[in-house]
Design a protein around this motif. Structure first.
Motif, PDB file in Angstrom:
ATOM      1  N   LYS A  77      43.359  40.729  44.205  1.00 48.41           N
ATOM      2  CA  LYS A  77      43.145  42.162  44.416  1.00 48.41           C
ATOM      3  C   LYS A  77      42.666  42.424  45.847  1.00 48.41           C
ATOM      4  O   LYS A  77      43.073  43.406  46.481  1.00 48.41           O
ATOM      5  N   ILE A  83      35.120  44.237  45.700  1.00 44.16           N
ATOM      6  CA  ILE A  83      36.050  43.263  45.117  1.00 44.16           C
ATOM      7  C   ILE A  83      35.666  41.856  45.559  1.00 44.16           C
ATOM      8  O   ILE A  83      35.644  40.921  44.756  1.00 44.16           O
ATOM      9  N   LYS A 135      44.570  44.745  48.612  1.00 48.02           N
ATOM     10  CA  LYS A 135      43.885  45.857  49.279  1.00 48.02           C
ATOM     11  C   LYS A 135      43.975  45.703  50.794  1.00 48.02           C
ATOM     12  O   LYS A 135      44.170  46.675  51.524  1.00 48.02           O
TER      13      LYS A 135
END
Length: 142
Positions: A118, A100, A122
């Protein structure tokens, strides 16, 4: 003749007596006492106060976190119930996080923003700080 607890010792006892909070690390206590700001001097003072409170039997340490001695049993059950996921599983999630983060180099602003959001989501899911992810361990361990 004792004059009672110091201001930091009393703040620690107050922070740990919150019904919603069962255990806190020394760094979390330092942040809570210092209104969200973490400084080296307050962390050292908190460590010193915790050692004194531990010697007096007011607090105990369970799996690296501090708890009021009167809530020891409750904290033990909480710690057993909320154990960290296995290391191999966490490493897989960290690999996904690294993929990511690789998207942050995109030329599209929207993709970069989505990747950053994101990645933060996470990190929160893993229960780690950015320091722990980047350095591989906490910088100021308890």
């Amino acid at each position: 003749m004792s004059r009672g607890f110091s201001a930091i010792q009393q703040a620690i006892l107050d922070a740990l007596s919150d019904k919603l909070v069962i255990t806190l690390s020394a760094i979390d206590l330092a942040r809570k006492i210092n209104h969200g700001v973490r400084s080296r001097s307050i962390i050292i003072s908190v460590h010193r106060a915790l050692r004194t409170l531990e010697a007096l039997g007011k607090v105990v340490r369970i799996e690296g976190k501090w708890v009021l001695a009167t809530r020891r049993r409750e904290a033990g059950r909480f710690a057993r119930k909320n154990r960290q996921e296995p290391i191999a599983h966490q490493n897989e999630r960290l690999k996904l996080l690294s993929k990511i983060l690789g998207m942050l180099g995109s030329s599209e602003d929207g993709e970069v923003l989505a990747a950053a959001r994101k990645a933060e989501a996470k990190r929160v899911e893993l229960g780690l700080s950015w320091e722990m992810i980047i350095m591989g361990h906490t910088i100021l361990a308890d």
